[in-house]
Scaffold this active site. Structure first.
Site, PDB file in Angstrom:
ATOM      1  N   ASP A  38      25.860  49.237 -19.554  1.00  0.00           N
ATOM      2  CA  ASP A  38      25.955  48.087 -20.438  1.00  0.00           C
ATOM      3  C   ASP A  38      25.044  47.919 -21.607  1.00  0.00           C
ATOM      4  O   ASP A  38      23.874  48.292 -21.572  1.00  0.00           O
ATOM      5  CB  ASP A  38      25.441  46.724 -19.507  1.00  0.00           C
ATOM      6  CG  ASP A  38      25.976  45.401 -20.143  1.00  0.00           C
ATOM      7  OD1 ASP A  38      26.767  45.245 -20.985  1.00  0.00           O
ATOM      8  OD2 ASP A  38      25.205  44.431 -19.882  1.00  0.00           O
ATOM      9  N   HIS A  55      23.696  38.424 -30.716  1.00  0.00           N
ATOM     10  CA  HIS A  55      22.895  38.198 -29.529  1.00  0.00           C
ATOM     11  C   HIS A  55      21.697  38.784 -29.337  1.00  0.00           C
ATOM     12  O   HIS A  55      20.782  37.970 -29.031  1.00  0.00           O
ATOM     13  CB  HIS A  55      23.927  39.031 -28.411  1.00  0.00           C
ATOM     14  CG  HIS A  55      23.002  38.896 -27.159  1.00  0.00           C
ATOM     15  ND1 HIS A  55      23.161  37.692 -26.201  1.00  0.00           N
ATOM     16  CD2 HIS A  55      22.791  39.776 -26.204  1.00  0.00           C
ATOM     17  CE1 HIS A  55      22.712  37.703 -25.300  1.00  0.00           C
ATOM     18  NE2 HIS A  55      22.517  39.050 -25.117  1.00  0.00           N
ATOM     19  N   GLU A 110      28.571  36.278 -19.404  1.00  0.00           N
ATOM     20  CA  GLU A 110      28.214  37.059 -20.698  1.00  0.00           C
ATOM     21  C   GLU A 110      29.789  37.563 -21.096  1.00  0.00           C
ATOM     22  O   GLU A 110      30.304  38.447 -20.477  1.00  0.00           O
ATOM     23  CB  GLU A 110      27.254  38.146 -20.560  1.00  0.00           C
ATOM     24  CG  GLU A 110      25.976  37.604 -20.535  1.00  0.00           C
ATOM     25  CD  GLU A 110      24.696  38.733 -20.720  1.00  0.00           C
ATOM     26  OE1 GLU A 110      25.049  39.835 -20.416  1.00  0.00           O
ATOM     27  OE2 GLU A 110      23.610  38.265 -21.124  1.00  0.00           O
ATOM     28  N   GLU A 137      31.935  40.076 -22.772  1.00  0.00           N
ATOM     29  CA  GLU A 137      31.630  41.370 -23.439  1.00  0.00           C
ATOM     30  C   GLU A 137      33.056  41.967 -23.556  1.00  0.00           C
ATOM     31  O   GLU A 137      34.100  41.976 -22.503  1.00  0.00           O
ATOM     32  CB  GLU A 137      30.962  42.455 -22.539  1.00  0.00           C
ATOM     33  CG  GLU A 137      29.660  41.778 -22.074  1.00  0.00           C
ATOM     34  CD  GLU A 137      28.513  42.671 -21.412  1.00  0.00           C
ATOM     35  OE1 GLU A 137      28.887  44.050 -21.487  1.00  0.00           O
ATOM     36  OE2 GLU A 137      27.510  42.359 -21.066  1.00  0.00           O
ATOM     37  N   ASP A 154      29.742  39.886 -17.534  1.00  0.00           N
ATOM     38  CA  ASP A 154      28.568  40.434 -17.112  1.00  0.00           C
ATOM     39  C   ASP A 154      27.741  39.229 -16.511  1.00  0.00           C
ATOM     40  O   ASP A 154      26.665  38.911 -17.161  1.00  0.00           O
ATOM     41  CB  ASP A 154      27.856  41.107 -18.263  1.00  0.00           C
ATOM     42  CG  ASP A 154      26.641  41.888 -17.459  1.00  0.00           C
ATOM     43  OD1 ASP A 154      26.548  42.314 -16.333  1.00  0.00           O
ATOM     44  OD2 ASP A 154      25.613  41.902 -18.456  1.00  0.00           O
ATOM     45  N   ARG A 202      19.663  34.064 -15.043  1.00  0.00           N
ATOM     46  CA  ARG A 202      18.467  34.215 -15.955  1.00  0.00           C
ATOM     47  C   ARG A 202      17.087  34.120 -15.182  1.00  0.00           C
ATOM     48  O   ARG A 202      16.277  34.586 -15.818  1.00  0.00           O
ATOM     49  CB  ARG A 202      18.798  33.260 -16.932  1.00  0.00           C
ATOM     50  CG  ARG A 202      20.274  33.289 -17.760  1.00  0.00           C
ATOM     51  CD  ARG A 202      20.292  34.454 -18.353  1.00  0.00           C
ATOM     52  NE  ARG A 202      21.754  34.494 -19.198  1.00  0.00           N
ATOM     53  CZ  ARG A 202      21.930  35.891 -20.023  1.00  0.00           C
ATOM     54  NH1 ARG A 202      21.273  36.803 -19.671  1.00  0.00           N
ATOM     55  NH2 ARG A 202      23.158  35.625 -20.339  1.00  0.00           N
ATOM     56  N   GLN A 217      16.214  37.186 -13.545  1.00  0.00           N
ATOM     57  CA  GLN A 217      16.090  38.162 -14.626  1.00  0.00           C
ATOM     58  C   GLN A 217      14.725  38.194 -15.289  1.00  0.00           C
ATOM     59  O   GLN A 217      13.954  39.057 -15.486  1.00  0.00           O
ATOM     60  CB  GLN A 217      17.220  38.085 -15.778  1.00  0.00           C
ATOM     61  CG  GLN A 217      17.343  39.259 -16.808  1.00  0.00           C
ATOM     62  CD  GLN A 217      18.282  38.982 -17.583  1.00  0.00           C
ATOM     63  OE1 GLN A 217      19.383  38.089 -17.334  1.00  0.00           O
ATOM     64  NE2 GLN A 217      18.704  39.777 -18.845  1.00  0.00           N
ATOM     65  N   LYS A 250      21.774  40.920 -12.463  1.00  0.00           N
ATOM     66  CA  LYS A 250      22.969  41.374 -12.911  1.00  0.00           C
ATOM     67  C   LYS A 250      23.923  41.995 -11.963  1.00  0.00           C
ATOM     68  O   LYS A 250      25.049  42.014 -11.993  1.00  0.00           O
ATOM     69  CB  LYS A 250      22.739  42.420 -14.032  1.00  0.00           C
ATOM     70  CG  LYS A 250      21.785  42.015 -14.982  1.00  0.00           C
ATOM     71  CD  LYS A 250      22.883  41.375 -16.447  1.00  0.00           C
ATOM     72  CE  LYS A 250      22.167  41.242 -17.612  1.00  0.00           C
ATOM     73  NZ  LYS A 250      23.086  40.628 -18.577  1.00  0.00           N
ATOM     74  N   THR A 265      30.093  41.918 -11.508  1.00  0.00           N
ATOM     75  CA  THR A 265      30.602  41.979 -12.824  1.00  0.00           C
ATOM     76  C   THR A 265      32.316  41.958 -12.917  1.00  0.00           C
ATOM     77  O   THR A 265      32.794  42.856 -12.048  1.00  0.00           O
ATOM     78  CB  THR A 265      30.043  43.371 -13.481  1.00  0.00           C
ATOM     79  OG1 THR A 265      28.771  43.474 -13.507  1.00  0.00           O
ATOM     80  CG2 THR A 265      30.851  43.455 -14.918  1.00  0.00           C
ATOM     81  N   GLU A 324      22.302  31.486 -25.092  1.00  0.00           N
ATOM     82  CA  GLU A 324      22.247  31.187 -26.381  1.00  0.00           C
ATOM     83  C   GLU A 324      22.803  29.842 -26.636  1.00  0.00           C
ATOM     84  O   GLU A 324      22.301  29.026 -27.688  1.00  0.00           O
ATOM     85  CB  GLU A 324      23.510  32.327 -27.048  1.00  0.00           C
ATOM     86  CG  GLU A 324      22.671  33.454 -27.024  1.00  0.00           C
ATOM     87  CD  GLU A 324      23.488  34.697 -27.805  1.00  0.00           C
ATOM     88  OE1 GLU A 324      24.308  35.428 -26.896  1.00  0.00           O
ATOM     89  OE2 GLU A 324      23.807  34.690 -28.816  1.00  0.00           O
TER      90      GLU A 324
END
Lengths: 470, 470
Positions: free
Chosen positions: A148, A155, A220, A222, A254, A258, A261, A274, A278, A395
């Site tokens: 990844d 970002h 996420e 991607e 992904d 949070r 994390q 994570k 996925t 975000e």
């Protein structure tokens, strides 16, 4: 530099499969992406097919029916067709551009308006071209390693700003593509439900961490780049050859917890935040189909360093980037009950990635690391310069501080149980047929019952559940 | 809690294979580790064998010869023996403790002093028990995912101190096992030469990074834990069941380019600094053979937090840890030319790991991440409280500041081209036979010629090549 265009990119081409000619169809005859399908309820093993409109071309069945072998001159196409009798794209990916191109060219000829070779076969609709609605799609490849990246400077800047207002980007960012190894075992096909993970998290105002279901669950958006032919261990891939080692692109979600994390990620990077899942889309759009949508690499602002030689793509400067639009749609349980359509939360474009697909791949192999056919490189969250381009809730909600209003009066800071997340992507350019990547879907299940937790609502974190980089 | 000892652990047991009875033999009848071998020069595919003294028991060949089937009652042993007709341990690992134990018990009976069933077979030395010197060993398993932990508090503290004298350990360290995903494709069998990687690095006093061969190449001594039966995605493994999901242990050398690591690792962790190669030893010592060497978990100092419930092993407090000694030996080209023996640089013990193997595994699956049979969990650099216990050059030389003197007047800060690194490990406890893990070797080759670099000497970094965490 010119693009490698040929008659397979002709916008006027039409298929005798009527659904492929609809203007918003993801899979017109100019696309012909590969995926792994199985007839629903049938005993046959999964194998590689090509999407056309709302049907799937069973490549190997066509091969056995002599539809490729008949084209006597084309040994490469036959070789590629034989590699489609597999439950993954890996063997086809290993063959590289030549056989893949030959096969797509012949498949295109079979599907072209006016060609009746398929329709002259007995029982062709069931045997050679099942309907998508009658098929189950699996993961497109056996993904040996999943890497990844963090290739969107928007970002990286948005997330970095949440923690380091004075220095959102670290000094290495513009010199090399930041990346890390992901977990391969938990990559799942689109549509697989995603169980909310449990883990350790520590609220900012708590003395100690505690273990329980994640309260700050995010997606996420991607782009995924699937590796074609690999390299031997110890033998780097020169930047000029990087494109020849790419098979195609797909959609990747992904999923990220949070709160887990934030607590775990120092000093060695994301891990359990994570690795619980996925999601990957079923159809892989080849580099050949993408050719009309290649664009210059991201224009580096004045003052940014030029790429070091092993990342220097000035030889293909006009087409090192990719113009592909990625969208994120959310469908909550309440929206589903009300019959509402999924709501688009964001839209971004691959051309805004600071690092190109070729640079990601060449950098990855620059230390001699061996890439294998079917390996997956994720772009990292795909965001762009505007608010509507932001590819994750971290975000979009500024770390949960600014909830997003949804139709019907709901709002979200992070994902709630029952929420369905839908990624879509497509390529458009004047003078060319639109092609699409299809969809990548996943719905959040409540945490494992052993965690002793009930359902989690729409993710309204406490002050302590503030977000974390990446 | 008591250990699960039985008659297979009896120190008085001897084998009719004389070499197995030597006091310093790694593979006495009490050990019986599994590995994947192939007769040198023969056409047969690699398959699973058991080490005994200086020979290999060809399990499947014995099975076909009726040497297991004859023991009519033991269907589990026969099932495990059949799973040995494979080029990896994965299928055997998937079967779990029952079949593995049954097979080891019968293999032990066949090899016990006085038993002549094998020797009564025609051509038994070639067919059933090739000599190790006539065999090539492969990687023991197809390693789907490789996870590297950071479980030695001594290593984490030593390395952290180089950067954060006031706070060597981050606040999360004592609450959860820090880990990250490693690269699976570049895991190689012991003996595979290791090419010095190239990559980007930036000297502290340089304005910009540059690309070239790593000047700060290091090894890391690690214990590797191979996963037995896996878990389904979304289904955590309870801490009380963690031991049942471990197959056994091996040696791991997590080669590390410290200069690449320093520049690339923020914010997402190590990537190309590690992914160029990881070496693994051929023989996997089962959890059953390790039983006499199980010891209490690391005694947490006063003030350290108790493990959260999902990591609480108080149910097996007396045997959650492992007493196994790991040694690192170095052989430079000059030592080799002079006929000198490899020189021991360090020695450490698994019992000094802050986190136990069971805690690493349970934590890994605590978010629902699926572990698969044959997955590899590395302990992270295995260091202990004393200087001689430090498991990498980064620690031993204080980041290159204090070179190590070698016999013959040489010194090393980091690894030079031609240096051979040799890991060894063994278990000793009063009243029990010593068992060993064998060796894990690797010799440094010069960087890829395309990098335009000559050989690299004994790694004398400039001030700018200072080290990096992990």
């Amino acid at each position: 530099m010119t693009l490698r265009l040929d008659d397979t990119h002709d916008a006027a081409l039409r298929s005798w499969v009527a659904s492929a000619n609809a203007p918003d169809c993801d899979f017109p005859i100019q696309n012909l992406p590969f995926g792994v399908f199985k007839r629903r309820g049938a005993a046959d093993a999964p194998r590689v097919g090509i999407a056309i409109g709302d049907r799937i071309l069973d490549v190997y069945a066509c091969h056995r029916a002599g539809l490729f072998a008949g084209q006597a001159a084309d040994a490469e196409a036959a070789e590629a067709a034989a590699a489609c009798d597999r439950p993954s794209l890996n063997d086809l990916a290993a063959l590289g551009r030549g056989p893949r191109t030959a096969l797509r060219r012949q498949a295109g000829a079979l599907l072209k308006e006016g060609d009746d070779r398929i329709r002259s076969q007995a029982d062709w609709e069931r045997r050679l071209m099942p309907a998508m609605k009658d098929a189950e799609m699996s993961l497109p490849a056996v993904i040996g390693d999943y890497t990844d990246f963090y290739a969107s400077v928007y970002h990286a800047t948005n997330v970095g700003r949440l923690f380091r207002p004075d220095q959102p980007l670290l000094p290495n960012y513009k010199y090399l593509p930041i990346g890390y190894h992901g977990r391969a075992s938990s990559i799942v096909a689109s549509g697989t439900p995603i169980r909310r993970p449990c883990g350790q998290a520590k609220a900012d105002d708590a003395a100690r961490p505690s273990f329980g279901p994640s309260k700050v669950l995010d997606y996420e958006v991607e782009a995924g780049f699937l590796v074609g032919p690999g390299n031997a261990l110890g033998e780097p891939i020169a930047i000029g050859e990087a494109e020849d080692h790419l098979f195609g692109i797909c959609l990747v979600n992904d999923w990220s917890a949070r709160d887990l994390q934030k607590w775990e990620y120092q000093p060695l990077g994301p891990f359990l935040a994570k690795s619980f899942a996925t999601s990957v889309s079923p159809w892989v759009v080849t580099m050949e189909a993408l050719e009309p949508f290649r664009v210059p690499a991201f224009p580096r602002p004045d003052g940014d360093p030029a790429p070091l030689p092993h990342l220097d793509q000035s030889g293909i400067a006009g087409r090192a980037g990719l113009n592909a639009t990625f969208e994120l749609h959310l469908l909550t349980p309440r929206m589903r009950e009300s019959g509402n359509a999924p709501f688009r939360l964001s839209r971004a474009n691959c051309r805004d990635l600071y690092w190109t697909p070729g640079q990601l791949l060449a950098h990855h192999a620059s230390n001699g690391c061996n890439l294998r056919p079917g390996d997956l490189l994720g772009s990292g969250t795909l965001s762009g310069p505007a608010k509507e381009n932001e590819g994750c809730l971290l975000e979009l909600t500024l770390g949960g501080k600014e909830p997003i209003a949804l139709p019907g009066g709901e709002s979200r800071r992070f994902l709630g149980d029952g929420d369905e997340v839908i990624l879509k992507a497509y390529c458009e350019a004047p003078g060319f047929a639109r092609i699409g990547l299809g969809e990548c879907r996943g719905t959040i299940l409540p945490a494992h019952p052993l965690a002793g937790a009930g359902g989690i609502g729409p993710g309204n974190p406490s002050a302590g559940d503030s977000p974390r980089e990446a």
